[in-house]
Scaffold this motif. Structure first.
Motif, PDB file in Angstrom:
ATOM      1  N   ALA A 271       0.826  -1.220   0.000  1.00  0.00           N
ATOM      2  CA  ALA A 271       0.000   0.000   0.000  1.00  0.00           C
ATOM      3  C   ALA A 271       0.856   1.263   0.000  1.00  0.00           C
ATOM      4  O   ALA A 271       0.706   2.124   0.849  1.00  0.00           O
ATOM      5  CB  ALA A 271      -0.975  -0.007   1.162  1.00  0.00           C
ATOM      6  N   THR A 272       1.738   1.362  -0.975  1.00  0.00           N
ATOM      7  CA  THR A 272       2.600   2.538  -1.070  1.00  0.00           C
ATOM      8  C   THR A 272       2.338   3.383  -2.308  1.00  0.00           C
ATOM      9  O   THR A 272       2.967   4.429  -2.483  1.00  0.00           O
ATOM     10  CB  THR A 272       4.085   2.120  -1.071  1.00  0.00           C
ATOM     11  N   HIS A 273       1.431   2.973  -3.161  1.00  0.00           N
ATOM     12  CA  HIS A 273       1.189   3.725  -4.398  1.00  0.00           C
ATOM     13  C   HIS A 273       0.535   5.065  -4.073  1.00  0.00           C
ATOM     14  O   HIS A 273      -0.430   5.126  -3.322  1.00  0.00           O
ATOM     15  CB  HIS A 273       0.312   2.926  -5.358  1.00  0.00           C
ATOM     16  N   PRO A 274       1.052   6.159  -4.640  1.00  0.00           N
ATOM     17  CA  PRO A 274       0.556   7.489  -4.274  1.00  0.00           C
ATOM     18  C   PRO A 274      -0.726   7.942  -4.961  1.00  0.00           C
ATOM     19  O   PRO A 274      -1.325   8.936  -4.546  1.00  0.00           O
ATOM     20  CB  PRO A 274       1.713   8.409  -4.680  1.00  0.00           C
TER      21      PRO A 274
ATOM     22  N   ALA B 231      -3.626   4.156  -2.011  1.00  0.00           N
ATOM     23  CA  ALA B 231      -3.091   3.136  -1.110  1.00  0.00           C
ATOM     24  C   ALA B 231      -2.140   3.732  -0.076  1.00  0.00           C
ATOM     25  O   ALA B 231      -2.189   3.384   1.106  1.00  0.00           O
ATOM     26  CB  ALA B 231      -2.390   2.049  -1.917  1.00  0.00           C
ATOM     27  N   ALA B 232      -1.286   4.647  -0.510  1.00  0.00           N
ATOM     28  CA  ALA B 232      -0.294   5.232   0.401  1.00  0.00           C
ATOM     29  C   ALA B 232      -0.914   6.073   1.514  1.00  0.00           C
ATOM     30  O   ALA B 232      -0.259   6.329   2.530  1.00  0.00           O
ATOM     31  CB  ALA B 232       0.692   6.091  -0.396  1.00  0.00           C
TER      32      ALA B 232
ATOM     33  N   ILE C 114      -4.029  -0.448   9.334  1.00  0.00           N
ATOM     34  CA  ILE C 114      -4.831  -1.249   8.398  1.00  0.00           C
ATOM     35  C   ILE C 114      -3.909  -1.983   7.429  1.00  0.00           C
ATOM     36  O   ILE C 114      -4.091  -3.173   7.163  1.00  0.00           O
ATOM     37  CB  ILE C 114      -5.860  -0.371   7.661  1.00  0.00           C
ATOM     38  N   VAL C 115      -2.920  -1.286   6.906  1.00  0.00           N
ATOM     39  CA  VAL C 115      -1.970  -1.915   5.980  1.00  0.00           C
ATOM     40  C   VAL C 115      -1.260  -3.086   6.665  1.00  0.00           C
ATOM     41  O   VAL C 115      -1.128  -4.167   6.091  1.00  0.00           O
ATOM     42  CB  VAL C 115      -0.957  -0.880   5.451  1.00  0.00           C
ATOM     43  N   GLY C 116      -0.825  -2.894   7.898  1.00  0.00           N
ATOM     44  CA  GLY C 116      -0.163  -3.968   8.629  1.00  0.00           C
ATOM     45  C   GLY C 116      -1.062  -5.171   8.827  1.00  0.00           C
ATOM     46  O   GLY C 116      -0.627  -6.322   8.679  1.00  0.00           O
ATOM     47  N   ALA C 117      -2.320  -4.916   9.165  1.00  0.00           N
ATOM     48  CA  ALA C 117      -3.272  -6.018   9.332  1.00  0.00           C
ATOM     49  C   ALA C 117      -3.480  -6.765   8.017  1.00  0.00           C
ATOM     50  O   ALA C 117      -3.502  -8.002   7.991  1.00  0.00           O
ATOM     51  CB  ALA C 117      -4.594  -5.483   9.875  1.00  0.00           C
TER      52      ALA C 117
END
Length: 139
Positions: free
Chosen positions: A15-18, A114-115, A121-124
């Motif tokens: 989830a790093t896309h800007p 995503a970013a 939430i991303v970690g989960a």
């Protein structure tokens, strides 16, 4: 009008896309898929109800996507419809902060990519958590 979806997280969720966020019906994800936050989604764009698609094809339409992971606050992404939204892709559903449309585009001018998602939430999701997603189209 609403449509409920479900998907699963995956070890490769980054989830790093800007500028985009994606859900896919595929059950796999490579590390290069930096916008994908959920796999094995119950719907691609083409499987969404035709009535929702028809309402989404107006620039005046508000489209929201609520993302919920157990035990964490949900996130609501708000964007807009467009006459160019076709919702024709059977595999993908893409939220875009830009005004680009194609067969995979769920909404444009979205409030989040995503970013922008909370890192909890991303970690989960990177740990494989289930994801509930609700698409709401309000003409």
């Amino acid at each position: 009008m609403r449509c409920e979806l479900s998907a699963s997280g995956h070890a490769n969720v980054r989830a790093t896309h800007p500028s985009t966020l994606e859900l896919t019906t595929e059950d796999w994800l490579t590390p290069a898929g930096d916008c994908i936050i959920g796999v094995a989604c119950t719907h691609g764009c083409a499987a969404l109800p035709a009535e929702l698609r028809s309402m989404a094809q107006s620039s005046a339409t508000r489209i929201s996507l609520e993302l919920a992971v157990p035990s964490l606050p949900s996130v609501e992404i708000i964007g807009h419809g467009h006459p160019g939204l076709r919702w024709a892709d059977p595999t993908s559903m893409v939220v875009r902060t830009s005004d680009h449309t194609d067969d995979r585009t769920l909404m444009i001018e979205a409030s989040h990519a995503a970013a922008d998602l909370p890192r909890a939430i991303v970690g989960a999701l990177a740990s494989g958590a289930p994801l509930r997603a609700t698409v709401d189209v309000d003409p």
